[in-house]
Design a protein around this motif. Structure first.
Motif, PDB file in Angstrom:
ATOM      1  N   ILE B  11       0.850  -1.207   0.000  1.00 15.06           N
ATOM      2  CA  ILE B  11       0.000   0.000   0.000  1.00 15.06           C
ATOM      3  C   ILE B  11       0.883   1.254   0.000  1.00 15.06           C
ATOM      4  O   ILE B  11       0.631   2.209  -0.729  1.00 15.06           O
ATOM      5  N   PHE B  12       1.926   1.173   0.801  1.00  9.75           N
ATOM      6  CA  PHE B  12       2.807   2.338   0.872  1.00  9.75           C
ATOM      7  C   PHE B  12       3.427   2.647  -0.484  1.00  9.75           C
ATOM      8  O   PHE B  12       3.466   3.798  -0.934  1.00  9.75           O
ATOM      9  N   LEU B  13       3.908   1.591  -1.161  1.00 10.70           N
ATOM     10  CA  LEU B  13       4.530   1.796  -2.477  1.00 10.70           C
ATOM     11  C   LEU B  13       3.532   2.372  -3.473  1.00 10.70           C
ATOM     12  O   LEU B  13       3.857   3.281  -4.251  1.00 10.70           O
ATOM     13  N   LEU B  14       2.306   1.854  -3.440  1.00 10.44           N
ATOM     14  CA  LEU B  14       1.257   2.366  -4.338  1.00 10.44           C
ATOM     15  C   LEU B  14       0.979   3.840  -4.049  1.00 10.44           C
ATOM     16  O   LEU B  14       0.916   4.667  -4.954  1.00 10.44           O
ATOM     17  N   LEU B  15       0.841   4.133  -2.751  1.00 10.63           N
ATOM     18  CA  LEU B  15       0.552   5.518  -2.373  1.00 10.63           C
ATOM     19  C   LEU B  15       1.718   6.433  -2.699  1.00 10.63           C
ATOM     20  O   LEU B  15       1.533   7.587  -3.108  1.00 10.63           O
ATOM     21  N   LEU B  16       2.939   5.901  -2.517  1.00  7.05           N
ATOM     22  CA  LEU B  16       4.129   6.679  -2.844  1.00  7.05           C
ATOM     23  C   LEU B  16       4.127   7.041  -4.324  1.00  7.05           C
ATOM     24  O   LEU B  16       4.392   8.199  -4.700  1.00  7.05           O
ATOM     25  N   LEU B  17       3.834   6.056  -5.157  1.00  7.82           N
ATOM     26  CA  LEU B  17       3.778   6.301  -6.602  1.00  7.82           C
ATOM     27  C   LEU B  17       2.711   7.334  -6.926  1.00  7.82           C
ATOM     28  O   LEU B  17       2.930   8.254  -7.718  1.00  7.82           O
ATOM     29  N   MET B  18       1.558   7.177  -6.306  1.00  4.48           N
ATOM     30  CA  MET B  18       0.469   8.143  -6.538  1.00  4.48           C
ATOM     31  C   MET B  18       0.888   9.542  -6.093  1.00  4.48           C
ATOM     32  O   MET B  18       0.619  10.539  -6.762  1.00  4.48           O
ATOM     33  N   GLN B  19       1.575   9.557  -4.949  1.00  6.96           N
ATOM     34  CA  GLN B  19       1.997  10.857  -4.414  1.00  6.96           C
ATOM     35  C   GLN B  19       2.944  11.563  -5.378  1.00  6.96           C
ATOM     36  O   GLN B  19       2.742  12.720  -5.723  1.00  6.96           O
ATOM     37  N   VAL B  20       4.004  10.835  -5.801  1.00  7.21           N
ATOM     38  CA  VAL B  20       5.037  11.503  -6.599  1.00  7.21           C
ATOM     39  C   VAL B  20       4.626  11.688  -8.062  1.00  7.21           C
ATOM     40  O   VAL B  20       5.065  12.622  -8.714  1.00  7.21           O
ATOM     41  N   LEU B  21       3.775  10.781  -8.548  1.00  4.92           N
ATOM     42  CA  LEU B  21       3.416  10.889  -9.970  1.00  4.92           C
ATOM     43  C   LEU B  21       2.178  11.752 -10.211  1.00  4.92           C
ATOM     44  O   LEU B  21       2.068  12.403 -11.241  1.00  4.92           O
ATOM     45  N   ILE B  22       1.294  11.772  -9.224  1.00  6.82           N
ATOM     46  CA  ILE B  22       0.039  12.509  -9.455  1.00  6.82           C
ATOM     47  C   ILE B  22      -0.129  13.670  -8.460  1.00  6.82           C
ATOM     48  O   ILE B  22      -0.198  14.828  -8.854  1.00  6.82           O
ATOM     49  N   CYS B  23      -0.196  13.311  -7.184  1.00 12.08           N
ATOM     50  CA  CYS B  23      -0.587  14.317  -6.178  1.00 12.08           C
ATOM     51  C   CYS B  23       0.359  15.516  -6.125  1.00 12.08           C
ATOM     52  O   CYS B  23      -0.071  16.646  -5.937  1.00 12.08           O
ATOM     53  N   ASN B  24       1.655  15.234  -6.280  1.00 16.02           N
ATOM     54  CA  ASN B  24       2.611  16.350  -6.200  1.00 16.02           C
ATOM     55  C   ASN B  24       2.421  17.380  -7.319  1.00 16.02           C
ATOM     56  O   ASN B  24       2.888  18.502  -7.217  1.00 16.02           O
ATOM     57  N   HIS B  25       1.739  16.947  -8.390  1.00 17.55           N
ATOM     58  CA  HIS B  25       1.547  17.864  -9.520  1.00 17.55           C
ATOM     59  C   HIS B  25       0.195  18.561  -9.461  1.00 17.55           C
ATOM     60  O   HIS B  25      -0.134  19.345 -10.340  1.00 17.55           O
ATOM     61  N   ILE B  26      -0.567  18.255  -8.411  1.00 21.59           N
ATOM     62  CA  ILE B  26      -1.882  18.896  -8.263  1.00 21.59           C
ATOM     63  C   ILE B  26      -1.732  20.130  -7.372  1.00 21.59           C
ATOM     64  O   ILE B  26      -1.082  20.069  -6.323  1.00 21.59           O
ATOM     65  N   MET B  27      -2.340  21.212  -7.819  1.00 18.68           N
ATOM     66  CA  MET B  27      -2.411  22.401  -6.951  1.00 18.68           C
ATOM     67  C   MET B  27      -3.805  22.978  -7.186  1.00 18.68           C
ATOM     68  O   MET B  27      -3.987  23.917  -7.956  1.00 18.68           O
ATOM     69  N   LEU B  28      -4.787  22.390  -6.517  1.00 11.96           N
ATOM     70  CA  LEU B  28      -6.180  22.733  -6.765  1.00 11.96           C
ATOM     71  C   LEU B  28      -6.474  24.177  -6.342  1.00 11.96           C
ATOM     72  O   LEU B  28      -6.179  24.560  -5.198  1.00 11.96           O
ATOM     73  N   PHE B  29      -7.045  24.939  -7.256  1.00 14.38           N
ATOM     74  CA  PHE B  29      -7.336  26.373  -7.025  1.00 14.38           C
ATOM     75  C   PHE B  29      -6.106  27.141  -6.525  1.00 14.38           C
ATOM     76  O   PHE B  29      -6.216  28.133  -5.815  1.00 14.38           O
TER      77      PHE B  29
END
Lengths: 269, 172
Positions: B11-29
């Motif tokens: 789970i951590f690895l999946l979340l890590l990937l999501m964090q660095v590949l997707i979430c870090n590039h989101i800046m909502l509003f």
């Protein structure tokens, strides 16, 4: 313990890997360290004042020496304009030199005051040399030992100095009368001399002890004189004799030459 | 135990990937960046030794830093975060509770308590990481806005992850 180690590692990463955080850290750290250094400097700064003071005195002596020599050179050049340049250069040779010295014993409350300095014949000090502080003249060398010299203070009723009001050529005699160590009198000033209260009294340069133009004091008032042709000025002395610490002894390169000329005159008489 | 460790790591690895590949590039509003990799750290069993949690948190923060090019920011935040985890949990549940093998979740704590715990920890993490990133109080109002918005967004996303986890848990 582990927490501290991990935090330290993180902080190291943070401050070495991020330019922004690094600059903020350095700015803040500089502010903190500079204020600490400021406090420490405020405390330790006093410890070095003696050596700093001596250094400044030495440098001041060098500069003053240079000023006097340049003045001398200008004076020579003004009179030597028609001379050829080789002759002019020869006469420009440095006339005055200073020896910096510390006062190791001083008195101000006797009629005949003397003080002792830590420079003697080994340093080139000879009897008859003028002694000045950073503010003005203070005395004349009386007796020299190898490493010390006794100076006749300006505060000595037997000692007379040749002085003039700055900007004029009329010469008077500076004498100290017992009592106040900051007040002296200029006697035998010709009546025609124009002066104002606050004018500076300087050495005349007519003796071969002091160069011309060294400050002596400031005119405070005129006092009644016994002779109608002359007047006497009350002068506030420039040097503070109570706080005399470092002085400079003036060596005049022409002194022996001038002395021998004077001796020649006296023999003739 | 080893099964849960392996599961947490995946789970951590999946979340890590999501964090660095997707979430870090989101800046909502322009105010909200979701942080979800801390979900695993929050879910770690409460009886795990603090040192182990601290080390795991530091390493996970360090990994995120490597991929996000923010050396030290997440490592430092995670280290402090790991120390605060237990006190926050204790604050909500009371000190006398038996912690043996307890991993914070809706089923173990109940929805209100779990949500309080989850939001508090998310807020703490956002305060730490965003505070360290800003590293100054000159734009305090903007920093606070980003902290609150990021916390809310991360909290919602982590609830989503939570429901996915419990859903997959029920199916397996």
């Amino acid at each position: 313990m582990l927490f501290i180690v991990l935090v330290l590692i993180s902080c190291t990463l943070l401050f070495t890997g991020n330019t922004y955080q690094e600059s903020v850290y350095l700015t803040s750290a500089n502010r903190v360290s500079s204020s600490i250094y400021g406090v420490s400097q405020g405390v330790t700064g006093y410890f070095n004042l003696r050596s700093i003071n001596e250094d400044l005195q030495r440098r001041n002596a060098l500069l003053e020496n240079e000023v006097l020599n340049l003045k001398n050179a200008i004076g020579n050049l003004n009179t030597l304009v028609p001379m050829d340049s080789a002759e002019a250069q020869r006469l420009q040779a440095h006339r005055y030199d200073f020896v910096s010295a510390s006062v190791i014993n001083n008195s101000v409350n006797r009629p005949r005051n003397y003080f002792t300095v830590n420079r003697g014949s080994d340093d080139g000090v000879r009897p008859g040399m003028g002694v000045v502080s950073q503010n003005g003249i203070v005395g004349i060398v009386n007796v020299t030992g190898r490493h010390t010299a006794r100076i006749i203070s300006l505060l000595n009723v037997t000692q007379i100095f040749s002085v003039k009001v700055k900007g004029t050529n009329s010469v008077g005699s500076l004498i100290w009368k017992e009592g106040n160590p900051s007040i002296a009198f200029v006697t035998e000033m010709p009546r025609h001399v124009k002066y104002h209260v606050g004018d500076t009294i300087v050495t005349s340069g007519y003796s071969n002890t002091f160069p011309e133009g060294i400050p002596v004091g400031i005119v405070m008032a005129q006092v009644r004189a016994s002779d109608d042709n002359f007047f006497t000025l009350k002068v506030k002395l420039a040097s503070d004799f109570n706080e005399l610490s470092t002085v400079r002894i003036i060596r005049d390169m022409y002194k022996s030459e001038l002395d021998s000329l004077n001796q020649f005159d006296s023999k003739e008489e | 135990m080893s099964k849960s460790v392996a599961g947490n790591m995946i789970i951590f690895l999946l979340l890590l990937l999501m964090q660095v590949l997707i979430c870090n590039h989101i800046m909502l509003f322009n105010v909200a960046t979701p942080i979800i990799f801390i979900y695993v750290l929050m879910r770690l069993p409460m009886d795990l030794p603090v040192k182990m949690v601290m080390l795991a948190s530091f390493l996970s923060g360090f990994l995120v830093d490597i991929f996000s090019d923010t050396p030290g920011v997440n490592a430092l935040s995670c280290t402090i975060f790991s120390v605060l985890r237990k006190p926050v949990y204790m604050m909500y549940t009371g000190k006398d509770d038996n912690l043996a093998g307890l991993s914070p979740s809706i089923s173990t704590l109940g929805a209100p308590l779990y949500m309080k715990y989850l939001f508090s920890m998310t807020l703490i993490y956002c305060m730490l990481s965003i505070g360290i990133e800003f590293f100054t109080f000159t734009s305090l109002s903007r920093m606070l806005l980003i902290i609150i918005c990021s916390s809310v967004m991360s909290f919602i996303l982590m609830l989503g992850v939570d429901s996915l986890m419990s859903h997959s848990g029920r199916h397996t």
